[in-house]
Structures are given as C-alpha cells and as structure tokens.
Write an enzyme that holds these catalytic residues in place. Structure first.
Site, PDB file in Angstrom:
ATOM      1  N   GLU A  46       0.778  -1.375  -0.027  1.00  0.00           N
ATOM      2  CA  GLU A  46       0.140  -0.173   0.021  1.00  0.00           C
ATOM      3  C   GLU A  46       0.869   1.255  -0.029  1.00  0.00           C
ATOM      4  O   GLU A  46       0.551   2.393  -0.714  1.00  0.00           O
ATOM      5  CB  GLU A  46      -0.848   0.205   1.329  1.00  0.00           C
ATOM      6  CG  GLU A  46      -2.030  -1.059   1.071  1.00  0.00           C
ATOM      7  CD  GLU A  46      -1.448  -2.307   1.616  1.00  0.00           C
ATOM      8  OE1 GLU A  46      -0.507  -2.685   1.993  1.00  0.00           O
ATOM      9  OE2 GLU A  46      -2.639  -3.097   1.741  1.00  0.00           O
ATOM     10  N   HIS A  78     -10.572  -5.452   9.677  1.00  0.00           N
ATOM     11  CA  HIS A  78     -11.242  -5.360   8.153  1.00  0.00           C
ATOM     12  C   HIS A  78     -12.436  -4.801   8.408  1.00  0.00           C
ATOM     13  O   HIS A  78     -13.402  -5.002   7.353  1.00  0.00           O
ATOM     14  CB  HIS A  78     -11.348  -6.861   7.553  1.00  0.00           C
ATOM     15  CG  HIS A  78      -9.760  -7.310   7.161  1.00  0.00           C
ATOM     16  ND1 HIS A  78      -9.017  -8.041   8.345  1.00  0.00           N
ATOM     17  CD2 HIS A  78      -9.121  -7.596   6.200  1.00  0.00           C
ATOM     18  CE1 HIS A  78      -8.026  -8.340   7.837  1.00  0.00           C
ATOM     19  NE2 HIS A  78      -8.012  -8.004   6.380  1.00  0.00           N
ATOM     20  N   ASP A  80      -8.922   0.072   6.706  1.00  0.00           N
ATOM     21  CA  ASP A  80      -8.146  -0.221   8.005  1.00  0.00           C
ATOM     22  C   ASP A  80      -6.695  -0.466   7.808  1.00  0.00           C
ATOM     23  O   ASP A  80      -5.900  -0.230   8.676  1.00  0.00           O
ATOM     24  CB  ASP A  80      -8.497  -1.768   8.414  1.00  0.00           C
ATOM     25  CG  ASP A  80      -9.961  -1.980   8.603  1.00  0.00           C
ATOM     26  OD1 ASP A  80     -10.611  -2.003   9.691  1.00  0.00           O
ATOM     27  OD2 ASP A  80     -10.654  -1.924   7.364  1.00  0.00           O
TER      28      ASP A  80
END
Length: 300
Positions: A28, A97, A53
C-alpha cells in the site's frame, strides 16, 4: 490499483494495458506513494486501498504529500488523485477489516471525502472525483456492493445511466422529506434511516432523511435548513467519539440551535474494536431498530 483482466474484446476507445492499469503487489505504501508522483507528473491516478483499516502504512504519503503538495508548492503542483477504499462491517471479519474511519481522512486539510449510498451516486461521485484537481478519498461500504456473501439493501440499487454525469462533491441530498425530525445519515446508514422512517410513519412520525454523500466538505446548509423540524438524530457506522456524528451535532448546536427543541442525539459505533463474533458485531452496529427507538425517545 488491483484489476481483473478483460475477458472480452473492448471498443477501440477503451485502451487498457500496462501503461494504463497496473495490477501491483500488495504494498500500500508503494502504490499510494507512486500515485503522488504520477499526479505531480500530470496524470490522474486512481489507486485502491483495499480496506480502510490498512491506512496506517500509507498515511505519510497521504497526509504529508498528497494532501499538502498543492498548498506547499504555491498551487504549482496539483494532486488530482482518487484513493478508493472499502469501509464497514456486518460480515464477521473482525477488528482489522471492518472499520469506517471517515474522520481520520476528513481531519486532514487538503483532502476531500465522498461516500456513495447507491449505484447512481457511486458513478456520479467517481466521475466528479476523477475530474477534481484535488485529492479525493472515495469510501464505499462493502455492504452496498452486492457481494454474494453479504446481504445488501435493495434501496441501494438504482438505475445508472450509460452516459456520463456527475454528482457534486460537497452537496448532500434529502432522500425523504419530513416535518417531525431530521435524520442525518451517510453510506449504509441512509438505508437504515429510510427503513426506520417507513416504520415511524405508522406511528404518525414524519422523518426527514439526509444522505450527506460527502463527508468533507460537509453540506452545512442542507443540515441547517432541515433541522427546522426541531429535532436531529445523526447516524453513522464510524466510532462514536470524535466522529462524523460529532461534527453533524456540532454544526446543528453551534449554528442551528435556535431551531432545535431539544439536544441532538447520535447513533454510532461504540468505542471498541469491531468484534469477530457475529452476534456481538450486530449488537454494536447501528440499525433501523436503534433509530426507531431513539426517535421515539426524543419526540414521543
């Protein structure tokens, strides 16, 4: 930046390839950091943070580069980036999540945050976000996507025109008019509020329902015009403390207090990690039943 390969021939005007769509490793910080450079170079990247998250590993490029580079460059470097990310619980995927986390993004100057509640707004807000020269966080609730393992409200499925159209960023929509109480909602809670409004009508309570559609900039004008009903309830799936419900109540209390007959109320997620247990998670989430109960406590 995850994508599936197209399995059917595409029209000539749709050009898909390694220079247009990248299916990246799950890193990410890498692909969101890369989007900052792409935007600075004149592109309009759309990048996916699979779950909100996971924002922790991406927050330096989002907060210190994507959100600030336009300002710190004196307007010379635009950041037309769309970061899409999934939000929400309701399917037993536990604390890492299932969060919503609107205010973490909305708290940062330079970022816009949009949250569609239905298929029409999903397309219109996406087109608006892509065309915006500012970075936009596009947050979509997993429970509204039509996933086979998650039930979704039929009210989220509406006709979507094939042609291009936009839904304005920063403009809420009154999805049901009413005279007795204002329910401020966003994303999944819009459908809970509409369901509750239908039930409340049986008891003679005429609720007005606002779909914010944009968390930042929030549409203060629509909220203030609506709370002439005299009562306001804010409903959100994010955590109760320091969240969107707090902002909505602050707007009503500071700017619209003369119209209020009693203090605004809120329904939000308690300040606990999202439980893995389905029963515990369901108990903690907002619901139409909680809305009905709270509205009746306020005005009956």
């Amino acid at each position: 930046m995850y994508t599936a390969e197209f399995l059917v021939p595409q029209p000539d005007f749709i050009k898909i390839g390694p220079e247009r769509v990248r299916d990246t490793p799950i890193s990410e910080s890498a692909f969101i950091g890369a989007s900052s450079g792409l935007a600075a170079a004149g592109k309009r990247p759309i990048v996916e943070l699979m779950f909100t998250d996971f924002l922790g590993v991406t927050f330096d490029p989002i907060m210190n580069h994507i959100a600030k580079n336009y300002y710190m460059s004196g307007g010379n470097v635009k950041m037309p980036i769309v970061i899409t990310t999934a939000i929400g619980g309701g399917y037993g995927d536990a604390a890492q999540h299932s969060q919503t986390l609107f205010p973490i993004f909305a708290h940062i100057p330079g970022l816009k945050v949009v949250v569609p509640s239905n298929s029409y707004d999903a397309k219109g807000l996406m087109i608006s976000a892509i065309r915006d020269d500012n970075p936009v966080i596009y947050m979509f609730h997993k429970g509204l996507m039509g996933l086979p393992w998650m039930p979704y409200p039929q009210s989220s499925v509406v006709e979507v025109p094939e042609e291009e159209y936009t839904v304005p960023i920063g403009k809420a929509k009154i999805v049901k008019t009413g005279n007795d109480i204002t329910i401020v909602s966003v994303g999944s809670t819009v459908h809970m509020a509409l369901e509750a409004a239908d039930e409340l009508k049986k008891d003679g309570i005429d609720a007005e329902v606002i779909d914010l559609r944009t968390v930042k900039p929030i549409d203060k004008e629509t909220i203030l015009n609506s709370i002439k009903t005299g009562y306001m309830l804010a409903v959100d799936e994010d955590y109760e403390s320091y969240g969107l419900t707090s902002e909505a109540i602050s707007i009503a209390s500071e700017l619209g207090f003369k119209d209020l007959k009693t203090a605004p109320r809120r329904i939000a997620y308690p300040d606990i990690p999202v439980p893995y247990s389905r029963n515990m998670e369901s108990f903690s989430l907002p619901s139409s039943e909680k809305i009905i109960k709270t509205v009746k406590e306020m005005i009956m």
